[in-house]
Design an enzyme around this catalytic site. Structure first.
Site, PDB file in Angstrom:
ATOM      1  CB  SER A 128      -0.936   0.001   1.215  1.00 11.25           C
ATOM      2  OG  SER A 128      -1.799  -1.109   1.186  1.00 11.25           O
ATOM      3  CG  HIS A 179      -2.207   3.837   3.429  1.00 14.89           C
ATOM      4  ND1 HIS A 179      -3.567   3.654   3.321  1.00 14.89           N
ATOM      5  CD2 HIS A 179      -1.656   2.610   3.317  1.00 14.89           C
ATOM      6  CE1 HIS A 179      -3.826   2.370   3.135  1.00 14.89           C
ATOM      7  NE2 HIS A 179      -2.681   1.708   3.145  1.00 14.89           N
TER       8      HIS A 179
END
Length: 253
Positions: A128, A179
């Site tokens: 991610s 993230h």
């Protein structure tokens, strides 16, 4: 730009790095979660992210979690995101720069995770951070290199960007710092990597490989029209927006 019209064979030929990364995701998932090979389980134990162990000297854990995933759904979602948004950037940056960006963003995400809680013993894994790094590069284009990305694609990127942040903060079990720092990492390396970039065009790939085809006398662009998927041409953007709407709804579940 984000609607894939290539055949499977073309996709692998045009975007070998994205194809290779997806293959690694799914192969590791198969070996670890399904077949549970001893060597694969060892890779998981030695490669999974763990801030405490990084502090003890396992610095490779800042890199290896990028390629590992927690189950099929996790591997599939990140692989799908990579297939959707990675190809255009691979062409624009080139293979070496794309790899550099992908690893830099992923490592930045894992470093950020470590810095926010260096003594934590919880485990984390997934691509991610690197995926958000891709969004970081596109965000830089939207803000500073508008010539590289059209208005329609800018809309898609901004919707995905907002959606990604929404899902990051609203869903449980998400590594928020990976993230955010992955996004920052991609944005930070974008200026030098995009210095000589040109807008994405699938025809550039087809022209390039047509010249390398020993069986072709010359490049005839009309022959690609016969092979192109008319359904994707006609409905591709609607399918893409349908996927985006589905993800928006998923974020609120």
């Amino acid at each position: 730009m984000f609607v894939r019209t290539e055949s499977f064979q073309e996709f692998i030929k045009f975007y070998p790095i994205v194809s290779g990364l997806v293959a690694i995701h799914l192969l590791l998932w198969l070996c670890i979660d399904v077949l549970q090979f001893p060597f694969a389980m060892q890779i998981l134990r030695e490669g999974i992210g763990n801030n405490y162990l990084v502090g003890q000297g396992d610095y490779w854990r800042l890199v290896t979690p990028i390629f590992l995933h927690g189950g099929f759904a996790h591997a599939l979602f990140n692989s799908f995101s990579l297939v959707l948004f990675g190809p255009a950037l691979e062409q624009m940056l080139g293979k070496a720069k794309f790899i550099l960006m992908y690893l830099t963003a992923g490592i930045a995400g894992n470093i950020g995770t470590y810095l926010m809680s260096p003594d934590a013993f919880y485990q984390h894994l997934g691509a991610s951070g690197s995926i958000f790094g891709i969004f970081g590069v596109y965000l830089f284009m939207v803000l500073y290199r508008k010539s590289l990305i059209g208005y329609a694609n800018t809309q898609i990127i901004m919707v995905i960007f907002v959606l990604g942040l929404l899902m990051t903060f609203s869903r449980p079990g998400i590594n928020i710092w990976a993230h955010l720092f992955g996004l920052i990492g991609g944005f930070a390396v974008a200026p030098p990597l995009l210095k000589k970039a040109r807008p994405f065009s699938v025809w550039q790939n087809r022209a390039k490989f047509a010249k390398q085809d020993q069986n072709d006398i010359g490049f005839n662009p009309n022959r690609w029209n016969k092979r192109s998927n008319s359904t994707w041409k006609k409905y591709g953007k609607y399918i893409l927006w349908g996927i985006i709407i589905f993800l928006v709804l998923l974020a609120f579940i």
